[in-house]
Scaffold this active site. Structure first.
Site, short mmCIF file in Angstrom:
data_model
loop_
_atom_site.label_atom_id
_atom_site.label_comp_id
_atom_site.label_asym_id
_atom_site.label_seq_id
_atom_site.Cartn_x
_atom_site.Cartn_y
_atom_site.Cartn_z
N GLY A 85 5.64 17.63 41.81
CA GLY A 85 6.86 17.02 40.94
C GLY A 85 8.31 16.84 41.70
N ASP A 243 0.65 12.76 47.45
CA ASP A 243 1.76 12.91 46.50
C ASP A 243 2.74 11.64 47.17
OD1 ASP A 243 2.04 14.92 48.38
OD2 ASP A 243 4.27 15.10 47.99
P1 AMP Z 1 8.98 15.15 49.88
O1 AMP Z 1 8.38 15.84 51.35
O2 AMP Z 1 10.25 14.73 49.94
O3 AMP Z 1 7.66 14.16 49.58
O4 AMP Z 1 8.82 16.17 49.02
C1 AMP Z 1 7.51 17.26 48.76
C2 AMP Z 1 8.00 18.04 47.32
O5 AMP Z 1 9.09 18.88 47.90
C3 AMP Z 1 8.33 17.28 46.29
O6 AMP Z 1 7.83 17.95 45.16
C4 AMP Z 1 9.95 17.38 46.33
O7 AMP Z 1 10.47 17.17 45.10
C5 AMP Z 1 10.11 18.67 46.94
N1 AMP Z 1 11.21 18.88 47.69
C6 AMP Z 1 11.73 18.37 48.83
N2 AMP Z 1 12.76 18.75 49.05
C7 AMP Z 1 13.67 19.54 48.11
C8 AMP Z 1 14.63 20.20 47.88
N3 AMP Z 1 15.51 20.18 48.72
N4 AMP Z 1 14.68 20.79 46.82
C9 AMP Z 1 13.94 20.83 45.88
N5 AMP Z 1 12.61 20.18 45.96
C10 AMP Z 1 12.48 19.56 47.00
MG MG Z 2 7.16 12.88 48.33
#
Ligand code: AMP
Ligand code: MG
Length: 460
Positions: A85, A243
C-alpha cells in the site's frame, strides 16, 4: 480550482483508506512541469502561488476531493508481501481528463509500516527527470507535475531536504492491486476491480466474449509494448516488483532506475538487486513472470472451472513472447531505419555491441552519421545493403538521455540548493533528438571510472 473526482475511492472502498497529507513546514517550488500543467488546464501562475503550493502538497484541495492511501500487495524480489500500500503516498483524486493526481512523500499513512512517510529532494527530482525523458522518448509513463520542497528534514544516511512529488498517471492500478483484492477472498471485490480496470484502461474488453480474459490479454499486450520501449533505449527500471507494474501499461515508480551505457544484458545498477533479478536483459522475462501473477488473480473470473481457467490463462500468457518480440523488432527496425524486420541482423548487432562494449545510445547516431565504429564494418555492410532511411533514424534515436553521471551531479547540486543543473538536464532530455549547441556533454557516456562503480539506491 480544478475539480478532483473520488471515483476510485467510491467504487472500491475496500482498496483504500481516507487520509490527509502532512502539512509542509515551508513549501517551495523546485520544478513545475508547465507543458503538463497546460495539458491539464492548470494555470502555472496559480500553481506557483501559496494556494497552488498547498494544492501541490495536498493540504488545500478543492471541495469534494477525498484523498486516499491505496492498498495493494506485491511480490518484492519474488516474495509475496500481502499488504504494502501507499506508505508515503496519496491518491488525491481523478483529474477532469480522467487521469489520477497522486502525491509521493506526503507523510505516513496506515500503510507506512516502519517508514517515515517522507521523500528526499534527490529521488523526487530523479523521478521528474527520468519520467520526462521517457515521455519524450515516446515510452508510456506516469508524469511528474511538480516537485515541492517541504522544508522538512528527512533522515536517511545523512539529513536531507524533504520534498513532495505531484504525479499524474492514467491510474495507479497495479498488478499488486489485483493481488490484494484476490487475497481478501472477496470475489465480488475482485470483479468490481476488474470491471473498473476494463472501463478505465481497456474498454474494448467489455464487449469480448470473456471480458476478463480480454483484460488479461490487453494488459499483456500493453506491458509487452512498454518493455520493448524500455529495451530499445537501454532503460533499466531496477525494481520490477508486481506493485510497480501498472494495469495501464505505463512505467511507474522511478526508484533505482538508470540508463545502460555500454551494452551488456547483465547490467544492474540497483544496490539492492545483488542477484541481478532485474538486470537489463531479464526485464522481458520478469514482466512475463509478473503477468503470470496477474493472471492468477483473474482465474476465478476467467472461468469458474479452475482447470479450464488455467488452460485459458496459460495460452494468453504464452502470447507475451510473440507480442514482445513483435514490439521489440518494430522498435529496432525503426532504430536501424529499415522498413522490414530483420531479427538476425538485430541479434548480430546486439552480440557485437556487447563484445565491443559500445555505448547503446550514441551508437545509433554514429551509424546514421556514417561513422561506423571499429569492429562493425561487416555488419554495417549488411545493414547498408537494406537501404536504411538515415533521416528517419535521427527521429527515433536519441542524442540526449539522462546520463547517470549527469543525473547524479544534478541531484547533488539540487540537494545543496542549486537547481540550474537539473533544469538544464530536463531541458536537454525533453527534446532528445535535435542537436543543439552546448549540449554535447549530454550525448556522451560517463567517464569509465564513474561508469564501472555506478550504483543506484531505492527512492526512499
Ligand atoms: P517503492 O519502493 O517506492 O515502490 O515502495 C515500496 C513500498 O514501500 C510501498 O508500499 C511504499 O509505500 C513503501 N515505502 C517506501 N518508502 C517509504 C517511506 N519512506 N515511508 C513509508 N513507506 C514507504
Ligand atoms: Mg512502488
Amino acid at each position: 480550482m480544478i475539480a478532483l473526482g473520488d471515483r476510485f475511492a467510491r467504487t472500491l472502498p475496500e482498496l483504500s483508506v481516507a487520509w490527509q497529507a502532512q502539512a509542509a513546514a515551508d513549501p517551495a517550488l523546485l520544478l513545475l512541469n508547465e507543458p503538463l500543467a497546460a495539458e491539464l488546464g492548470l494555470a502555472p501562475d496559480w500553481l506557483r502561488s501559496d494556494a497552488g503550493l498547498r494544492f501541490l502538497t495536498g493540504t488545500a484541495l478543492p471541495d469534494g476531493a477525498a484523498p486516499v492511501a491505496q492498498a495493494y500487495a506485491g511480490h518484492q524480489f519474488g516474495g509475496l508481501v500481502p499488504r504494502l500500500g501507499d506508505g508515503r503516498a496519496l491518491l488525491l483524486g481523478e483529474l477532469p481528463d480522467g487521469r489520477d493526481l497522486h502525491l509521493k512523500g506526503s507523510g505516513r499513512t496506515p500503510f507506512a509500516r516502519g517508514g517515515d512517510g517522507l521523500a528526499a529532494v534527490g529521488p523526487m527530482l530523479r523521478e521528474y527527470v527520468i519520467s520526462e525523458a521517457m515521455h519524450a522518448l515516446g515510452i508510456p509513463t506516469t508524469r511528474a507535475l511538480a516537485v515541492v520542497a517541504t522544508g522538512v528534514t528527512v533522515h536517511r544516511e545523512t539529513p536531507l531536504p524533504g520534498a513532495v512529488l505531484a504525479r499524474v498517471a492514467s491510474s495507479h492500478l497495479r498488478v499488486g492491486s489485483f493481488q490484494y483484492a484476490a487475497l481478501t477472498g472477496d470475489g465480488n471485490l475482485l470483479r468490481r476491480l476488474a470491471d473498473y480496470a476494463i472501463e478505465r484502461h481497456h474498454p474494448d474488453a467489455a464487449a469480448a466474449d470473456n471480458p476478463y480474459l480480454a483484460l488479461l490479454q490487453a494488459v499483456i499486450r500493453a506491458q509487452a509494448t512498454l518493455i520493448a520501449g524500455w529495451m530499445s533505449v537501454g532503460f533499466i527500471h531496477g525494481v520490477m516488483n508486481t506493485d510497480n507494474m501498472t494495469i495501464s501499461g505505463e512505467s511507474i515508480d522511478y526508484g533505482p532506475c538508470a540508463f545502460m551505457e555500454a551494452y551488456d544484458p547483465a547490467t544492474v545498477f540497483s544496490s539492492i538487486d545483488s542477484g541481478g533479478r532485474y538486470a537489463y536483459g531479464n526485464q522481458p522475462a520478469v514482466a512475463a513472470w509478473n503477468l503470470a501473477r496477474f493472471a492468477e488473480t483473474l482465474l476465478p473470473l476467467i472461468d469458474p472451472d479452475v482447470d479450464a481457467a488455467i488452460e485459458i490463462a496459460t495460452a494468453a500468457l504464452d502470447a507475451f513472447k510473440d507480442s514482445y518480440q513483435h514490439a521489440f523488432q518494430a522498435r529496432m527496425s525503426a532504430k536501424l531505419g529499415i522498413a522490414q524486420e530483420d531479427p538476425e541482423l538485430v541479434d548480430d548487432l546486439l552480440a557485437l555491441l556487447e563484445q565491443q562494449r559500445a555505448d547503446f545510445t550514441s551508437f545509433f547516431r554514429s551509424l546514421s552519421a556514417g561513422t561506423v565504429p571499429d569492429g562493425f564494418g561487416d555488419w554495417a555492410r549488411r545493414w547498408r545493403a537494406l537501404g536504411p532511411d538515415i533521416a528517419a533514424m535521427d527521429r527515433v534515436n536519441p542524442l540526449y538521455i539522462p546520463r547517470n553521471h549527469l543525473v547524479e551531479a544534478a541531484l547533488t547540486a539540487a540537494t545543496a540548493g542549486d537547481l540550474d543543473p537539473v533544469r538544464a538536464l530536463v531541458a536537454a532530455v525533453r527534446e532528445p533528438y535535435t542537436p543543439r549547441p552546448g549540449l554535447q556533454h549530454y550525448a556522451e557516456p560517463a567517464p569509465e571510472a564513474f561508469a564501472s562503480g555506478y550504483r543506484t539506491f531505492c527512492g526512499t
